[in-house]
Design an enzyme around this catalytic site. Sequence first.
Site, mmCIF file in Angstrom:
data_model
loop_
_atom_site.group_PDB
_atom_site.id
_atom_site.type_symbol
_atom_site.label_atom_id
_atom_site.label_comp_id
_atom_site.label_asym_id
_atom_site.label_seq_id
_atom_site.Cartn_x
_atom_site.Cartn_y
_atom_site.Cartn_z
ATOM 1 N N ASN A 10 0.827 -1.173 -0.094
ATOM 2 C CA ASN A 10 -0.017 0.088 0.116
ATOM 3 C C ASN A 10 0.780 1.174 -0.136
ATOM 4 O O ASN A 10 1.402 1.590 1.099
ATOM 5 C CB ASN A 10 -0.983 -0.003 1.128
ATOM 6 C CG ASN A 10 -1.771 1.192 1.317
ATOM 7 O OD1 ASN A 10 -1.791 1.889 0.498
ATOM 8 N ND2 ASN A 10 -2.426 1.384 2.700
ATOM 9 N N LYS A 12 -0.014 4.263 -0.260
ATOM 10 C CA LYS A 12 -0.740 5.424 0.303
ATOM 11 C C LYS A 12 -0.568 6.485 -0.624
ATOM 12 O O LYS A 12 -0.371 6.694 -1.649
ATOM 13 C CB LYS A 12 0.117 5.744 1.683
ATOM 14 C CG LYS A 12 -0.039 4.495 2.565
ATOM 15 C CD LYS A 12 0.238 4.663 4.100
ATOM 16 C CE LYS A 12 0.382 3.355 4.777
ATOM 17 N NZ LYS A 12 0.308 3.553 6.427
ATOM 18 N N HIS A 101 -9.354 1.103 4.487
ATOM 19 C CA HIS A 101 -8.226 1.242 5.454
ATOM 20 C C HIS A 101 -8.441 2.020 6.568
ATOM 21 O O HIS A 101 -9.321 3.275 6.583
ATOM 22 C CB HIS A 101 -7.093 2.206 4.394
ATOM 23 C CG HIS A 101 -5.857 1.671 5.133
ATOM 24 N ND1 HIS A 101 -5.090 2.775 5.993
ATOM 25 C CD2 HIS A 101 -4.786 0.911 4.915
ATOM 26 C CE1 HIS A 101 -4.038 2.411 6.536
ATOM 27 N NE2 HIS A 101 -3.826 1.223 5.883
ATOM 28 N N GLU A 103 -7.004 4.541 7.881
ATOM 29 C CA GLU A 103 -6.873 6.034 7.614
ATOM 30 C C GLU A 103 -8.082 6.530 6.943
ATOM 31 O O GLU A 103 -8.142 7.886 7.086
ATOM 32 C CB GLU A 103 -5.460 6.003 6.592
ATOM 33 C CG GLU A 103 -4.161 5.686 7.493
ATOM 34 C CD GLU A 103 -2.938 5.281 6.796
ATOM 35 O OE1 GLU A 103 -2.877 5.339 5.608
ATOM 36 O OE2 GLU A 103 -1.831 4.787 7.405
ATOM 37 N N GLU A 173 -5.742 -5.278 10.294
ATOM 38 C CA GLU A 173 -4.568 -4.478 10.381
ATOM 39 C C GLU A 173 -4.907 -3.613 11.847
ATOM 40 O O GLU A 173 -5.647 -2.462 11.652
ATOM 41 C CB GLU A 173 -4.639 -3.371 9.342
ATOM 42 C CG GLU A 173 -4.358 -3.813 8.010
ATOM 43 C CD GLU A 173 -3.821 -2.732 7.121
ATOM 44 O OE1 GLU A 173 -2.548 -2.804 6.565
ATOM 45 O OE2 GLU A 173 -4.457 -1.766 7.015
ATOM 46 N N GLY A 179 2.244 1.999 10.500
ATOM 47 C CA GLY A 179 3.100 3.000 10.574
ATOM 48 C C GLY A 179 3.795 3.194 12.273
ATOM 49 O O GLY A 179 4.597 4.455 12.148
ATOM 50 N N SER A 219 3.210 -2.529 10.320
ATOM 51 C CA SER A 219 4.312 -2.441 10.673
ATOM 52 C C SER A 219 5.131 -3.855 10.246
ATOM 53 O O SER A 219 6.118 -4.355 11.027
ATOM 54 C CB SER A 219 4.967 -2.165 12.181
ATOM 55 O OG SER A 219 4.408 -0.833 12.440
HETATM 56 C C1 PEP Z 1 -0.870 -0.090 5.788
HETATM 57 O O1 PEP Z 1 -0.781 1.192 5.554
HETATM 58 O O2 PEP Z 1 -1.702 -0.617 5.574
HETATM 59 C C2 PEP Z 1 0.166 -0.391 6.834
HETATM 60 C C3 PEP Z 1 0.294 -1.504 7.127
HETATM 61 O O3 PEP Z 1 1.395 0.250 6.911
HETATM 62 P P1 PEP Z 1 2.721 0.130 7.551
HETATM 63 O O4 PEP Z 1 3.361 -1.315 7.166
HETATM 64 O O5 PEP Z 1 3.503 1.232 7.435
HETATM 65 O O6 PEP Z 1 2.499 -0.024 8.945
#
Ligand code: PEP
Length: 259
Positions: A10, A12, A101, A103, A173, A179, A219
């Site tokens: 992803n 973003k 997501h 976000e 997630e 992040g 992460s």
């Molecule tokens: C994501 O944006 O779906 C995500 C898991 O980000 P990160 O791997 O940076 O934590």
Amino acid sequence: MARRKLIAGNWKMNMTAAAGAKLIQDIRAQFECGCKGCANGPEVLVCPPFTTIAAVIEAAKGCCLNVGAQNIHWAEKGAFTGEISGDMLNELGVSYVIIGHSERRQYFGETDQTVNQRVQAALAHNLKVIICVGESLEQRTAGVTNAIIEGQVSKALEGITAEQMANIVIAYEPIWAIGTGQVATEEQAEDVHKAIRALLKKLYSAAVADATRILYGGSMNEKNAAGLLAQPDIDGGLIGGASLKPEAFATIIKAALKA
Ligand code: PEP
């Protein structure tokens, strides 16, 4: 049933068209075959911003890398400033779309209902869907993680048939892990994945539960991927930060190949 692993990046709001094309070249350079993997390896997907998609599809030509989008609107067209339709994504040639997501839920008012509307639209446009669900730290601390996740999954899947489930992937997630560098432990992730699979069995059937891929996101990186991907109910990863680093992303793909 053996589920083929899916490693999804992803991106973003990162990577211009030129930078995205370069990143694809750099990822491909990590593999001897000039590609990101082999037919019997994990499925690999990258989801760039809309304006970068065409350049990434071009850069991925001749390689089995899939390209997806990060959102879709439920309407066919109209007065929805800033949104994108299924026809527009079909014209670009993407095969997947990420929906719900955290976000989007946190910053852009996405709700379980709009997630469901977007899922319906994506399926109607023959797109595969990655539905994201996850609990906040407060919810985990309060001991309501599974209830929150089960609610999000059930609502996202309202009206989705068993046949349509072949085009659905769920991404667990935890919000506190996205992040932050604070990855869920293998046990924490596996527990929730198992609960999601049990829910799918209840909502559909053992066959659907067994066939549906459930990704972990939050992460995941080149150091922790192998342990997470070795868990029986973790069928891949949705990866943010590490998917922007060619060596890290390639290492995760290689870990999935061995898992
Ligand atoms: C994501 O944006 O779906 C995500 C898991 O980000 P990160 O791997 O940076 O934590």
